[in-house]
Scaffold this active site. Sequence first.
Site, PDB file in Angstrom:
ATOM      1  CE  LYS A  43      35.611  37.625  30.966  1.00  0.00           C
ATOM      2  NZ  LYS A  43      36.735  38.443  31.411  1.00  0.00           N
TER       3      LYS A  43
ATOM      4  CG  HIS B 219      44.608  32.149  39.791  1.00  0.00           C
ATOM      5  ND1 HIS B 219      43.494  32.041  38.996  1.00  0.00           N
ATOM      6  CD2 HIS B 219      44.156  32.311  41.057  1.00  0.00           C
ATOM      7  CE1 HIS B 219      42.411  32.140  39.740  1.00  0.00           C
ATOM      8  NE2 HIS B 219      42.783  32.303  40.990  1.00  0.00           N
TER       9      HIS B 219
ATOM     10  CE  LYS C  59      44.492  36.856  25.795  1.00  0.00           C
ATOM     11  NZ  LYS C  59      44.118  35.525  26.264  1.00  0.00           N
ATOM     12  NE  ARG C  60      48.478  39.723  33.771  1.00  0.00           N
ATOM     13  CZ  ARG C  60      49.362  38.714  33.866  1.00  0.00           C
ATOM     14  NH1 ARG C  60      50.662  38.975  33.841  1.00  0.00           N
ATOM     15  NH2 ARG C  60      48.965  37.463  33.987  1.00  0.00           N
TER      16      ARG C  60
ATOM     17  CB  THR D  35      38.012  34.215  32.169  1.00  0.00           C
ATOM     18  OG1 THR D  35      38.742  35.420  32.410  1.00  0.00           O
ATOM     19  CG2 THR D  35      38.197  33.254  33.333  1.00  0.00           C
TER      20      THR D  35
ATOM     21  CE  LYS E 239      48.154  36.965  30.252  1.00  0.00           C
ATOM     22  NZ  LYS E 239      47.106  35.944  30.393  1.00  0.00           N
TER      23      LYS E 239
END
Length: 849
Positions: A671, A359, A559-560, A667, A565
Amino acid sequence: MANISLEQQADSLLRTIKHFLITRLGVVIEKASLEDFYYAFCIALREEIMINWTATQATIEQKKARTVNYISMEFLPGRFLSNNIINMGDSELVQRVLAKTGRTLPELISYEPDPGLGNGGLGRLASCLMDSLATLNYPAFGYGLRYQYGIFDQEIWNGVQIERPDCWLLNENPWQYRRDAKAANVYFGGRVIHATNSHGDDITHLEDHEIVRALPYEVPIIGYPSSHYSVLTLKLWSTKESPRNFELQRFNSGQLGQAGENTSLTDVLYPNDNHEIGKRIRLKQEFLLVSASLQNIIHRHFRIHKDIGSFADKVRIQTNDTHPALVIPELVRLLMHDYDVSWKDAWEITRTVCSYTNHTILKEALEEWNEHRISHLLPRQFLIIQKLNGEFLKEVSNKYPGNVEKLQQMSIIEGGQVRMANLSIVGCHKVNGVSALHSSILKNSLFRDFSEFYPGKFINVTNGVTQRRWLLNANPMLSEFLTKRLGKGWITNLTELRKLKSYAQDPETQKEFLEIKRKNKERLIDCLTKENPIRDSHGKIIGNSHSLGPDALFDVQIKRIHEYKRQFMNLLHLIMVFQELKEDQSSRKIKRMVLMGGKAAPGYETAKRIIQLASALSRKINSDPDVNQKLCFNFIESYNVSKAQIIIPAADLSEQISTAGMEASGTGNMKFAMNGALTIGTDDGANVEMREEVTDTWWPFLFGASTEELVELRKKGSYNPKEIYNHNPKIRKAMDFLKDHLAQNENEAHSFRSLHALLLEGFYGDNPDPFFVLKDLEDYYNTQKKVEELYITQSKWAEYAIHNMAGMGKFSTDESIHNYAKLVWEITPCPIDPEIYKTVLDEYSAILK
């Protein structure tokens, strides 16, 4: 039940609820509290589930089907009640029962806590995959840990993340079954005693070791209705409820911490491993999951097949990332020690049975364990790892004689560290990435030596999400919109969404889509007002979130919190917009409501500073009357699955802005898009495949440097963020504002100076701006201008959004599971046998007479 009317079914369910209220809780329905009624209601539904659960397990056993066993440190299922009702097909029945009792489904759902079993995408993916396995009738079992306090509950005290225990198990959980008879003993430490098996292979026993008892709780995972919906088992191991794990002698001698260590192994997901105790507990957690799960898998195999000879044919084990990598040496050990299998055969069985999903390409997330720590805690497993590595390196040497560098790169043990990714690759028959780009990076860059050594081992299985949770459950209005146009087929075959393309230009369809989005925004605004408080530095609530109306663009990044990110880039853009509005309120043509949410790992200081920056910027923007009618910004406290189910349907713009080549898949991007949001994003992870499916025509907000460009920059070492700072006045002004004008106390000032230095100077010899925030910021800024231009024409925005929804058919975990089943596990569906179902139902019905 199918032969009686809905009214009769409702009366029967109501009688069962009343029965449980009296016999288990000692209260009649008129006096029942919400807690009482919720528990009895769930237990009553559970009775129906048990029929299908029993029939599913009996069918798998009778058919002697090959099974897949999915082992993951994280599962993030979200609330069970609403999803179970939908997947059972009981929505109308439930509404009728609740109408008879004066209760509502929203109040019951809101009572249920989110299970604290995961952190982010890894755990949410695992839960989506389990939903699809059940819906598609594949014979499968899930294995995880039952964390008493989950990851943590997040509070933001004047910008500072405070971690509190996530008490999701404060009240009795009606969706779990404690299975004491299936407990497993797990062994740590001790002194190795050598022996041999009948094949002359070295096997080991232990003396002076510690035993930890792992107690399983089983949770039903319900598939969407077919003729008979399947119910799979998620088994969660706990050390909390086992008195044997508490070491009384140590307690009595004053060693209070050591006395309770094994009892607390499953207290918290990912204990902070910046210190020795945290590292030891985390390694123990990982081995506990592996050892207990393997014992259960083997025990179940023997109940059905009677001998170990068929194990390689009948069992498949999928390890979700490197956390369960110790399954490899432990399975070899168990086969040799407990079942007298030769070393050669045990190794061949293990490599046939096990597969590994990678991952991440982040070095810090590719787990390594100090070899002394493993040899101390897991001496027998470490000996096996050493032997595996020795034999593997001989194979490498034979293929590449004299190539010392290749040996070092591929060795499982190197520099005193055990590399869990290397162990997983060597010990598994398939290794998959989770998007086409990610898998390409694994194969051609990160693990290129292994890919060349093992042709055909590396494959791709792109991630997905389950549309049952993320559309049917989370967005009922949009689900009805889809069903009205497409029928119900999309619920189990998401490729039906492609038919939406023919509606994209229809004015009535656009109007209805926009009205649904507006109502979802109003629901989110109401939730933010009531449930997202602003706290001072002592944790006292001093206000509520500021909101703009539903006409605003809802711009969301949830998100985390992690540097790659690039929440930091989002925040710098916000500063730029704030500064423009401060100078000229007419500089922006639309209102923008920005939402950000996510947790920072307890030991990740930079991520915590980013949260501090977000909070300070929210404070600045929302309190400024020159700005706050056009722009507002809120940080979502303690973001979780239930909050996501409210936020995602309301989003207009999905922020997927990771550094190209760094996000394995994502993901959340899927969504958002299937709920009608447009993506502003880099060509990273699954964004690449989403763009290809949607087509460039309808994917207007692509920005940023490509993976190839960034690889080249790193190789040359030519990236200089100071040049951007010096030559771009907007960026320089935003950076200076960050450092000099946002802080209200010395702690904030230090944090913001550190973030400023991170981009321009770097830390501890590292390169500045390692994730190319400033490199992509100007392009991001200009692309956000395009967002605003398109949003002005609402009908055009709706047309783009509908085309994006239509392109999401490939991104269901149903598709992912079919690919795993075909490419990795070679398993086939095993739906409930009608005769078995009838036998179970008849026996249950006879009990009730």
